[in-house]
Design a protein around this motif. Sequence first.
Motif, PDB file in Angstrom:
ATOM      1  N   GLN A 184       0.833  -1.205   0.000  1.00  0.00           N
ATOM      2  CA  GLN A 184       0.000   0.000   0.000  1.00  0.00           C
ATOM      3  C   GLN A 184       0.872   1.261   0.000  1.00  0.00           C
ATOM      4  OE1 GLN A 184      -2.325   0.435   3.542  1.00  0.00           O
ATOM      5  NE2 GLN A 184      -3.558   2.104   2.744  1.00  0.00           N
ATOM      6  N   GLN A 185       1.935   1.249   0.791  1.00  0.00           N
ATOM      7  CA  GLN A 185       2.781   2.421   0.944  1.00  0.00           C
ATOM      8  C   GLN A 185       3.674   2.679  -0.267  1.00  0.00           C
ATOM      9  OE1 GLN A 185       2.951   4.723   3.414  1.00  0.00           O
ATOM     10  NE2 GLN A 185       1.251   3.785   4.526  1.00  0.00           N
ATOM     11  N   LEU A 186       4.164   1.615  -0.883  1.00  0.00           N
ATOM     12  CA  LEU A 186       5.088   1.793  -2.005  1.00  0.00           C
ATOM     13  C   LEU A 186       4.366   1.976  -3.335  1.00  0.00           C
ATOM     14  CD1 LEU A 186       7.955  -0.709  -1.135  1.00  0.00           C
ATOM     15  CD2 LEU A 186       7.725   1.707  -0.541  1.00  0.00           C
ATOM     16  N   GLY A 187       3.103   1.581  -3.363  1.00  0.00           N
ATOM     17  CA  GLY A 187       2.296   1.816  -4.556  1.00  0.00           C
ATOM     18  C   GLY A 187       2.913   1.236  -5.809  1.00  0.00           C
ATOM     19  N   ASN A 188       2.972   2.057  -6.852  1.00  0.00           N
ATOM     20  CA  ASN A 188       3.510   1.596  -8.132  1.00  0.00           C
ATOM     21  C   ASN A 188       4.987   1.923  -8.304  1.00  0.00           C
ATOM     22  OD1 ASN A 188       0.950   0.674  -8.956  1.00  0.00           O
ATOM     23  ND2 ASN A 188       0.373   2.761  -9.562  1.00  0.00           N
ATOM     24  N   GLN A 189       5.609   2.394  -7.239  1.00  0.00           N
ATOM     25  CA  GLN A 189       7.009   2.798  -7.358  1.00  0.00           C
ATOM     26  C   GLN A 189       7.936   1.624  -7.626  1.00  0.00           C
ATOM     27  OE1 GLN A 189       8.537   5.000  -4.024  1.00  0.00           O
ATOM     28  NE2 GLN A 189      10.635   5.012  -4.772  1.00  0.00           N
ATOM     29  N   VAL A 190       7.607   0.459  -7.057  1.00  0.00           N
ATOM     30  CA  VAL A 190       8.498  -0.687  -7.156  1.00  0.00           C
ATOM     31  C   VAL A 190       7.683  -1.970  -7.251  1.00  0.00           C
ATOM     32  CG1 VAL A 190       8.660  -1.088  -4.656  1.00  0.00           C
ATOM     33  CG2 VAL A 190      10.585  -1.704  -6.129  1.00  0.00           C
ATOM     34  N   GLN A 191       8.246  -2.957  -7.925  1.00  0.00           N
ATOM     35  CA  GLN A 191       7.605  -4.268  -8.000  1.00  0.00           C
ATOM     36  C   GLN A 191       8.090  -5.100  -6.822  1.00  0.00           C
ATOM     37  OE1 GLN A 191       8.355  -6.447 -11.611  1.00  0.00           O
ATOM     38  NE2 GLN A 191       7.581  -8.368 -10.765  1.00  0.00           N
ATOM     39  N   LEU A 192       7.161  -5.600  -6.031  1.00  0.00           N
ATOM     40  CA  LEU A 192       7.524  -6.403  -4.867  1.00  0.00           C
ATOM     41  C   LEU A 192       7.654  -7.871  -5.258  1.00  0.00           C
ATOM     42  CD1 LEU A 192       5.238  -4.874  -2.091  1.00  0.00           C
ATOM     43  CD2 LEU A 192       7.685  -4.502  -2.434  1.00  0.00           C
ATOM     44  N   ASP A 193       8.816  -8.435  -4.989  1.00  0.00           N
ATOM     45  CA  ASP A 193       9.045  -9.858  -5.234  1.00  0.00           C
ATOM     46  C   ASP A 193       8.666 -10.615  -3.970  1.00  0.00           C
ATOM     47  OD1 ASP A 193       9.887 -12.393  -5.800  1.00  0.00           O
ATOM     48  OD2 ASP A 193      12.035 -11.933  -5.683  1.00  0.00           O
ATOM     49  N   GLN A 194       7.502 -11.257  -3.995  1.00  0.00           N
ATOM     50  CA  GLN A 194       7.027 -11.966  -2.812  1.00  0.00           C
ATOM     51  C   GLN A 194       7.340 -13.455  -2.865  1.00  0.00           C
ATOM     52  OE1 GLN A 194       2.598 -12.156  -2.723  1.00  0.00           O
ATOM     53  NE2 GLN A 194       2.740 -10.909  -4.563  1.00  0.00           N
ATOM     54  N   SER A 195       8.260 -13.844  -3.763  1.00  0.00           N
ATOM     55  CA  SER A 195       8.690 -15.236  -3.801  1.00  0.00           C
ATOM     56  C   SER A 195       9.596 -15.515  -2.600  1.00  0.00           C
ATOM     57  CB  SER A 195       9.460 -15.514  -5.098  1.00  0.00           C
ATOM     58  OG  SER A 195      10.744 -14.895  -5.055  1.00  0.00           O
ATOM     59  N   ASP A 196      10.054 -16.753  -2.479  1.00  0.00           N
ATOM     60  CA  ASP A 196      10.931 -17.085  -1.360  1.00  0.00           C
ATOM     61  C   ASP A 196      12.405 -16.880  -1.696  1.00  0.00           C
ATOM     62  OD1 ASP A 196      11.391 -19.145  -3.100  1.00  0.00           O
ATOM     63  OD2 ASP A 196      10.711 -20.740  -1.760  1.00  0.00           O
ATOM     64  N   ALA A 197      12.689 -16.134  -2.761  1.00  0.00           N
ATOM     65  CA  ALA A 197      14.075 -15.943  -3.216  1.00  0.00           C
ATOM     66  C   ALA A 197      14.968 -15.336  -2.139  1.00  0.00           C
ATOM     67  CB  ALA A 197      14.102 -15.073  -4.468  1.00  0.00           C
ATOM     68  N   LEU A 198      14.496 -14.280  -1.484  1.00  0.00           N
ATOM     69  CA  LEU A 198      15.310 -13.615  -0.467  1.00  0.00           C
ATOM     70  C   LEU A 198      15.481 -14.507   0.762  1.00  0.00           C
ATOM     71  CD1 LEU A 198      16.866 -11.257   0.691  1.00  0.00           C
ATOM     72  CD2 LEU A 198      14.700 -10.202   1.360  1.00  0.00           C
ATOM     73  N   SER A 199      14.402 -15.086   1.240  1.00  0.00           N
ATOM     74  CA  SER A 199      14.486 -15.949   2.426  1.00  0.00           C
ATOM     75  C   SER A 199      15.434 -17.118   2.186  1.00  0.00           C
ATOM     76  CB  SER A 199      13.095 -16.466   2.809  1.00  0.00           C
ATOM     77  OG  SER A 199      12.280 -15.418   3.287  1.00  0.00           O
TER      78      SER A 199
END
Length: 213
Positions: free
Chosen positions: A108-123
């Motif tokens: 909600q806060q970042l809006g369209n500024q960035v694409q959020l990668d919600q995969s488990d890649a970072l974890s």
Amino acid sequence: MMQKRMETLMQKLPAGTDAALIQSDVNRRYLTGMQSSAGTVLCFRDGAYLIIDFRYIEKARECVKNCTVLEQHDLYEQIRELLRKHNARTLSVESMTMTLSQFSKLKQQLGNQVQLDQSDALSRAIFACRTVKTEAEIDKIRKAQRIAEIAFADICNFLRAGISERDVMLRLNQTMMEHGSEGESFPTIALAGSATSMPHGVPSAQRIIQDGD
């Protein structure tokens, strides 16, 4: 060592990932070397930041050397500003530890500024980094084991009928602290008699050790 950890983490992420957001306590400590109950690490391929509130700012500026330390005022605006500064278009999050509420608010806060990668890649990347121990980490494991062995040898001589489970717990914790422990990895379990069938039982001052326990 901390700088190397940051670089290794970013190398393990997919090539299209511009930034990584780390907020879990244990991973934040792993990457910065500082223990705290709050804070946000934002990693880019050309730099990293620790955004932390006023309670920890003095400590962070003193001991965190691999990040630019920023005092938290408006977290999401600060994240947006840093994303703009580094021209980041893709942000990876800790999907294995981030709650739905946290992710929803971030989106909600970042809006369209960035694409959020919600995969488990970072974890998974952090897990892979933490799995392979450095010589310094192995040395710390050995030191921790020595402390545990000293405390165990001491408690074997301390045990006797008439003392409580809590007495045992306190003696164990005190001996470990006296020999260099920074704290228990989990609450000490010291149980006697019928109570020993309870997994993760809490030591009691009322439960007294009897002959034969």
